[in-house]
Design a protein around this motif. Structure first.
Motif, PDB file in Angstrom:
ATOM      1  N   LEU A 173       1.993   8.272  -1.271  1.00 22.92           N
ATOM      2  CA  LEU A 173       1.674   7.619  -0.009  1.00 22.92           C
ATOM      3  C   LEU A 173       0.424   6.758  -0.117  1.00 22.92           C
ATOM      4  O   LEU A 173      -0.457   7.000  -0.939  1.00 22.92           O
ATOM      5  N   TYR A 174       0.352   5.761   0.738  1.00 18.48           N
ATOM      6  CA  TYR A 174      -0.846   4.939   0.879  1.00 18.48           C
ATOM      7  C   TYR A 174      -0.898   4.414   2.303  1.00 18.48           C
ATOM      8  O   TYR A 174       0.083   4.471   3.066  1.00 18.48           O
ATOM      9  N   ARG A 175      -2.063   3.896   2.688  1.00 18.65           N
ATOM     10  CA  ARG A 175      -2.199   3.369   4.036  1.00 18.65           C
ATOM     11  C   ARG A 175      -3.363   2.393   4.094  1.00 18.65           C
ATOM     12  O   ARG A 175      -4.386   2.586   3.442  1.00 18.65           O
ATOM     13  N   ASP A 176      -3.197   1.364   4.882  1.00 22.77           N
ATOM     14  CA  ASP A 176      -4.258   0.422   5.216  1.00 22.77           C
ATOM     15  C   ASP A 176      -4.179   0.201   6.714  1.00 22.77           C
ATOM     16  O   ASP A 176      -3.242  -0.432   7.207  1.00 22.77           O
ATOM     17  N   THR A 177      -5.132   0.749   7.458  1.00 24.74           N
ATOM     18  CA  THR A 177      -5.050   0.679   8.917  1.00 24.74           C
ATOM     19  C   THR A 177      -5.211  -0.739   9.447  1.00 24.74           C
ATOM     20  O   THR A 177      -4.905  -0.995  10.614  1.00 24.74           O
ATOM     21  N   ALA A 178      -5.674  -1.656   8.600  1.00 23.58           N
ATOM     22  CA  ALA A 178      -5.728  -3.053   9.029  1.00 23.58           C
ATOM     23  C   ALA A 178      -4.323  -3.640   9.126  1.00 23.58           C
ATOM     24  O   ALA A 178      -4.102  -4.638   9.818  1.00 23.58           O
ATOM     25  N   GLN A 179      -3.358  -3.000   8.445  1.00 27.34           N
ATOM     26  CA  GLN A 179      -1.973  -3.460   8.475  1.00 27.34           C
ATOM     27  C   GLN A 179      -1.102  -2.590   9.377  1.00 27.34           C
ATOM     28  O   GLN A 179      -0.264  -3.085  10.116  1.00 27.34           O
ATOM     29  N   SER A 180      -1.302  -1.265   9.308  1.00 26.20           N
ATOM     30  CA  SER A 180      -0.482  -0.353  10.089  1.00 26.20           C
ATOM     31  C   SER A 180      -1.156   1.008  10.146  1.00 26.20           C
ATOM     32  O   SER A 180      -1.838   1.410   9.197  1.00 26.20           O
ATOM     33  N   ALA A 181      -0.942   1.729  11.227  1.00 24.84           N
ATOM     34  CA  ALA A 181      -1.482   3.082  11.349  1.00 24.84           C
ATOM     35  C   ALA A 181      -0.637   4.086  10.588  1.00 24.84           C
ATOM     36  O   ALA A 181      -1.061   5.228  10.374  1.00 24.84           O
ATOM     37  N   ASP A 182       0.578   3.692  10.181  1.00 22.56           N
ATOM     38  CA  ASP A 182       1.489   4.602   9.495  1.00 22.56           C
ATOM     39  C   ASP A 182       1.208   4.671   7.997  1.00 22.56           C
ATOM     40  O   ASP A 182       0.769   3.693   7.383  1.00 22.56           O
ATOM     41  N   TYR A 183       1.497   5.839   7.423  1.00 19.88           N
ATOM     42  CA  TYR A 183       1.495   5.971   5.982  1.00 19.88           C
ATOM     43  C   TYR A 183       2.800   5.392   5.444  1.00 19.88           C
ATOM     44  O   TYR A 183       3.850   5.486   6.078  1.00 19.88           O
ATOM     45  N   ARG A 184       2.723   4.835   4.258  1.00 22.60           N
ATOM     46  CA  ARG A 184       3.920   4.312   3.606  1.00 22.60           C
ATOM     47  C   ARG A 184       4.013   4.926   2.219  1.00 22.60           C
ATOM     48  O   ARG A 184       2.994   5.235   1.596  1.00 22.60           O
ATOM     49  N   SER A 185       5.223   5.091   1.756  1.00 23.98           N
ATOM     50  CA  SER A 185       5.412   5.617   0.404  1.00 23.98           C
ATOM     51  C   SER A 185       5.772   4.469  -0.530  1.00 23.98           C
ATOM     52  O   SER A 185       6.488   3.539  -0.154  1.00 23.98           O
ATOM     53  N   VAL A 186       5.251   4.547  -1.735  1.00 23.48           N
ATOM     54  CA  VAL A 186       5.555   3.521  -2.736  1.00 23.48           C
ATOM     55  C   VAL A 186       7.022   3.674  -3.141  1.00 23.48           C
ATOM     56  O   VAL A 186       7.437   4.756  -3.577  1.00 23.48           O
ATOM     57  N   PRO A 187       7.832   2.643  -3.000  1.00 25.39           N
ATOM     58  CA  PRO A 187       9.257   2.774  -3.358  1.00 25.39           C
ATOM     59  C   PRO A 187       9.442   2.921  -4.864  1.00 25.39           C
ATOM     60  O   PRO A 187       8.684   2.355  -5.661  1.00 25.39           O
ATOM     61  N   TYR A 188      10.441   3.689  -5.254  1.00 24.21           N
ATOM     62  CA  TYR A 188      10.691   3.909  -6.672  1.00 24.21           C
ATOM     63  C   TYR A 188      11.094   2.622  -7.384  1.00 24.21           C
ATOM     64  O   TYR A 188      10.956   2.513  -8.604  1.00 24.21           O
TER      65      TYR A 188
ATOM     66  N   ALA B 229      -5.478   0.492  -6.692  1.00 28.36           N
ATOM     67  CA  ALA B 229      -5.370  -0.252  -5.436  1.00 28.36           C
ATOM     68  C   ALA B 229      -6.582  -1.160  -5.257  1.00 28.36           C
ATOM     69  O   ALA B 229      -7.687  -0.835  -5.691  1.00 28.36           O
ATOM     70  N   GLY B 230      -6.365  -2.295  -4.606  1.00 23.21           N
ATOM     71  CA  GLY B 230      -7.449  -3.232  -4.339  1.00 23.21           C
ATOM     72  C   GLY B 230      -7.343  -3.793  -2.941  1.00 23.21           C
ATOM     73  O   GLY B 230      -6.253  -3.909  -2.373  1.00 23.21           O
ATOM     74  N   ALA B 231      -8.500  -4.145  -2.360  1.00 28.58           N
ATOM     75  CA  ALA B 231      -8.517  -4.703  -1.008  1.00 28.58           C
ATOM     76  C   ALA B 231      -9.680  -5.665  -0.867  1.00 28.58           C
ATOM     77  O   ALA B 231     -10.753  -5.469  -1.438  1.00 28.58           O
ATOM     78  N   ASN B 232      -9.457  -6.733  -0.094  1.00 28.59           N
ATOM     79  CA  ASN B 232     -10.507  -7.688   0.254  1.00 28.59           C
ATOM     80  C   ASN B 232     -11.100  -7.246   1.584  1.00 28.59           C
ATOM     81  O   ASN B 232     -10.458  -7.361   2.625  1.00 28.59           O
ATOM     82  N   LEU B 233     -12.310  -6.743   1.570  1.00 27.92           N
ATOM     83  CA  LEU B 233     -12.915  -6.192   2.776  1.00 27.92           C
ATOM     84  C   LEU B 233     -13.309  -7.279   3.779  1.00 27.92           C
ATOM     85  O   LEU B 233     -13.513  -6.983   4.948  1.00 27.92           O
ATOM     86  N   ASP B 234     -13.404  -8.515   3.313  1.00 23.79           N
ATOM     87  CA  ASP B 234     -13.727  -9.621   4.217  1.00 23.79           C
ATOM     88  C   ASP B 234     -12.496 -10.177   4.924  1.00 23.79           C
ATOM     89  O   ASP B 234     -12.620 -10.939   5.884  1.00 23.79           O
ATOM     90  N   ASP B 235     -11.318  -9.817   4.436  1.00 25.01           N
ATOM     91  CA  ASP B 235     -10.079 -10.371   4.991  1.00 25.01           C
ATOM     92  C   ASP B 235      -9.100  -9.242   5.303  1.00 25.01           C
ATOM     93  O   ASP B 235      -8.234  -8.910   4.487  1.00 25.01           O
ATOM     94  N   PRO B 236      -9.202  -8.633   6.486  1.00 23.48           N
ATOM     95  CA  PRO B 236      -8.297  -7.522   6.831  1.00 23.48           C
ATOM     96  C   PRO B 236      -6.838  -7.942   6.930  1.00 23.48           C
ATOM     97  O   PRO B 236      -5.950  -7.087   6.891  1.00 23.48           O
ATOM     98  N   LYS B 237      -6.567  -9.230   7.040  1.00 24.91           N
ATOM     99  CA  LYS B 237      -5.178  -9.695   7.106  1.00 24.91           C
ATOM    100  C   LYS B 237      -4.508  -9.673   5.739  1.00 24.91           C
ATOM    101  O   LYS B 237      -3.284  -9.734   5.646  1.00 24.91           O
ATOM    102  N   GLN B 238      -5.317  -9.639   4.685  1.00 22.78           N
ATOM    103  CA  GLN B 238      -4.758  -9.576   3.334  1.00 22.78           C
ATOM    104  C   GLN B 238      -4.320  -8.152   3.049  1.00 22.78           C
ATOM    105  O   GLN B 238      -5.121  -7.229   3.098  1.00 22.78           O
ATOM    106  N   ALA B 239      -3.065  -7.963   2.740  1.00 24.30           N
ATOM    107  CA  ALA B 239      -2.519  -6.619   2.516  1.00 24.30           C
ATOM    108  C   ALA B 239      -3.159  -5.967   1.296  1.00 24.30           C
ATOM    109  O   ALA B 239      -3.541  -6.644   0.331  1.00 24.30           O
ATOM    110  N   ILE B 240      -3.268  -4.654   1.340  1.00 16.70           N
ATOM    111  CA  ILE B 240      -3.789  -3.902   0.215  1.00 16.70           C
ATOM    112  C   ILE B 240      -2.865  -4.078  -0.984  1.00 16.70           C
ATOM    113  O   ILE B 240      -1.640  -4.131  -0.857  1.00 16.70           O
ATOM    114  N   SER B 241      -3.444  -4.226  -2.165  1.00 17.39           N
ATOM    115  CA  SER B 241      -2.688  -4.402  -3.403  1.00 17.39           C
ATOM    116  C   SER B 241      -2.569  -3.046  -4.085  1.00 17.39           C
ATOM    117  O   SER B 241      -3.585  -2.439  -4.443  1.00 17.39           O
ATOM    118  N   VAL B 242      -1.331  -2.543  -4.246  1.00 23.67           N
ATOM    119  CA  VAL B 242      -1.110  -1.204  -4.784  1.00 23.67           C
ATOM    120  C   VAL B 242      -0.207  -1.278  -6.009  1.00 23.67           C
ATOM    121  O   VAL B 242       0.880  -1.851  -5.951  1.00 23.67           O
TER     122      VAL B 242
END
Length: 673
Positions: free
Chosen positions: A271-286, A304-317
């Protein structure tokens, strides 16, 4: 403390996967040139390829198939967990030798004009720590809370705010601070999560996993930090890096072995989550999880990577079937290093329960696999892999310089006296992670205790009975070579640049006894390598006696150093021999507890190490209660920083402010509730 990692079977704690690989070592001391040693076995990938040359799982059924194959190959032979295909021992090797109980760049991070910063490996690549400062405030992480303390000026110290997690099932580990934000990284275990990506049970509750959380706070108002974003990835925290506004996290997560083998329904991916994108947890698909065919393990590596200055940019997993141990990052790349077994000399099972002779034990061979990710504005892109023989010690065993990667490893075992004895090596890989140059067979019978790369030079400390410091020329990537060596008592666990021709060593003094050596007090040394063919120990000092220790020996972030200020400080726990013990001259005797706190030195090339004073948070009553030993205490000094003309020492109990010039106390702030 040096740690061990094994390849895990069902039921073994997954946390062990984050620990650095190391073996049991012992014997002999000499240098064998590269031409006399076997060639490097190097696996490589085309880093320039636009396609990732690692296969994907594709489906849950493929995961189950791979895990079944892995499980079938594990057998127990003479106390070793050994793969039938003749792989190396799966059990974790011991972390220390029976003979010995103790376990970048050319420039250091530029000193701030007004305050100190965390001691990091690579300039411009920040590393999380338990204490940070911005020049006015101190930020401290404990296992229970985050504290924001107004530290400057010293006569107005006050606790401005606490961020507590009493009912949130979250334990802080480390923090980052910049002008805009506070980032708190720790472990969480939500009572229940909803996975919106599991189609068969949309929003269905699933068992609580261990998660790594990065909590991002707006600290424009220090008295009321505001949580603005939460990043989460399943597993246990391995490490992280922050480059500008880009945050990168690495975690290891064990597979739910029982559920995969026994549960009829599909077990979701990590599982992973980025609340800037969604409050839900998501599972990495196989369909996106990749695996290393030659290194299948029942766990996931998540980067995982994230741009803290740009919450619209999705987390990279990025998720892999495998595990990460050591992390190194330059400003352009992040490397994840994994120790993998490659071969073992098969021996017939013994019916005797008596211990086998070392020469009859299987000869294990290991390699360090390197996985490279390109970094850009919070995104990661796989950029190739390679491998070199042996095991790394820690993150300082790797360095990227002028598009070449340098890595130091140890092969074999110190305790062996046959062809399987330990040897130390240095490899240089090019921009495609192909072998460019190598130097193998350094100091047979010893192991690496510390490494530091400084531009065109590398410094390597090996040890068994004495401390050989090797000066290695790595200017020509195709032909690294030893320029000089120095042998002195003791060893260095950590090497720190003083300037381009001087290196500071932090470790232990040692006394040899026949073919064994016993560590004594903590040793500081300043090495002069101006004459590379004849390095010398210009200055040295010993702190305490056997039992003396410092977090600095296992964690470089505990060091405060400024060449310009001639300042050197670190936390230390001092043990001293009693007069009776000294008279007995017993090199095995441990001293009694005498001090815990900060040692503050003046250091220059003319006088060497001059102890200016010590600062403790312990009261006289604490010393009376300590007895012979002193264990963890809320009053143990953990970090030392400076702001302006004031030196600050921090424990979980209090902050002390002392004059940087005289060390006279300026004030104390108690932090207990």
């Amino acid at each position: 403390m040096k740690k061990a990692i094994g390849f895990l079977l069902s039921g073994v704690l997954i946390l062990a996967a984050a620990l650095a690989a190391e073996g049991i070592f012992g014997k002999k001391e000499s240098v064998v040139v590269a031409e006399e040693m076997p060639s490097v076995y190097l696996k490589q990938a085309d880093a320039s390829s636009s396609e990732e040359p690692i296969p994907v799982l594709g489906s849950y059924q493929q995961l189950k198939k791979l895990m079944k194959e892995y499980e079938k190959k594990q057998v127990i032979r003479d106390g070793y967990a050994v793969a039938e295909k003749a792989s190396a021992p799966v059990m974790a090797p011991a972390a220390s030798s029976p003979q010995m109980e103790a376990g970048t760049t050319a420039k250091t991070v530029a000193d701030q004009a007004s305050f100190s910063s965390t001691n990091v490996q690579v300039q411009g690549v920040d590393e999380a720590d338990v204490v940070k400062t911005d020049g006015t405030y101190l930020y401290q992480a404990t296992q229970e809370e985050i504290r924001i303390i107004r530290a400057y000026p010293a006569d107005r110290m006050e606790l401005v705010s606490r961020i507590t997690y009493d009912e949130q099932r979250f334990s802080p580990q480390e923090i980052y601070v910049d002008e805009k934000r506070l980032v708190v990284i720790g472990h969480s275990q939500p009572e229940m999560v909803r996975d919106s990506a599991v189609k068969s049970k949309r929003f269905a509750p699933i068992p609580s996993p261990m998660m790594v959380q990065a909590l991002i706070y707006d600290i424009s108002e220090k008295s009321t930090p505001r949580l603005t974003r939460t990043l989460e990835a399943a597993g246990y925290y391995v490490s992280s890096r922050k480059i500008g506004s880009s945050l990168y996290l690495v975690t290891n997560k064990g597979l739910d072995w029982y559920a995969i083998n026994n549960q009829a329904e599909e077990v979701p991916g990590p599982l992973y989550r980025d609340t800037a994108q969604s409050a839900d947890y998501r599972s990495v698909p196989y369909s996106t999880i990749r695996y290393f065919p030659e290194a299948i393990q029942p766990q996931y590596l998540i980067v995982a990577g994230a741009n803290l200055d740009d919450p619209k940019q999705a987390i990279s997993v990025h998720t892999y079937l495998g595990a990460g141990e050591n992390i190194y990052a330059s400003q352009d790349h992040l490397y994840v290093a994994v120790t993998q077994d490659t071969a073992i000399e098969a021996k017939p099972a013994s019916s005797s329960h008596l211990p086998r002779k070392p020469e009859s034990l299987p000869v294990a061979e290991y390699e360090t696999q390197l996985f490279r990710f390109a970094l850009k504005n919070g995104t990661l892109a796989y950029a190739g892999k390679g491998a070199v023989p042996g095991r790394m010690l820690n993150q300082f065993s790797i360095d990227e310089h002028n598009k070449f990667l340098r890595i130091a490893t140890t092969t074999g075992e110190m305790w062996r006296t046959d062809e399987g004895t330990s040897k130390n090596n240095l490899y240089v890989l090019d921009s495609e992670l192909k072998l460019s140059g190598k130097l193998e067979g350094i100091a047979p019978g010893e192991k690496i205790y510390s490494v530091r790369f400084m531009g065109d030079r590398a410094y390597m400390v090996t040890f068994k009975q004495v401390d050989p410091l090797f000066v290695i020329d790595v200017k020509d990537p195709s032909s690294p070579k030893i320029l000089g060596a120095l042998k002195i008592p003791g060893y260095s666990d950590y090497l720190h640049p003083y300037d381009e021709n001087h290196v500071i060593g932090f470790g232990k003094d040692a006394v040899a006894d026949k073919d064994m050596a016993f560590y004594q007090g903590m040793k500081l040394a300043l090495f002069d390598v101006s004459d590379v063919s004849n390095p010398v120990e210009k200055f040295q000092t010993i702190i305490g006696d056997r039992g003396t220790d410092s977090e600095l020996l296992g964690n470089h972030k505990a060091l405060l150093f400024s060449k310009e200020k001639e300042l050197l400080a670190f936390p230390v726990r001092v043990h001293e021999l009693t007069p009776k013990q000294k008279a007995a001259r017993d090199i095995h005797a441990y001293g009694e507890f005498a001090f815990q706190g900060a040692y503050v030195y003046k250091l220059n090339q003319q006088e060497g190490f001059v102890l200016r004073g010590s600062i403790t948070h312990l009261d006289p009553d604490d010393l009376k209660k300590a007895g012979h030993d002193w264990y963890d205490s809320r009053k143990n000094v953990e970090r030392i920083v400076y702001i302006g003309d004031t030196l600050y020492t921090l424990s979980r109990e209090k902050v002390k402010a002392n004059d940087l010039g005289t060390l006279a106390e300026r004030g104390t702030l108690r932090l207990s509730k």
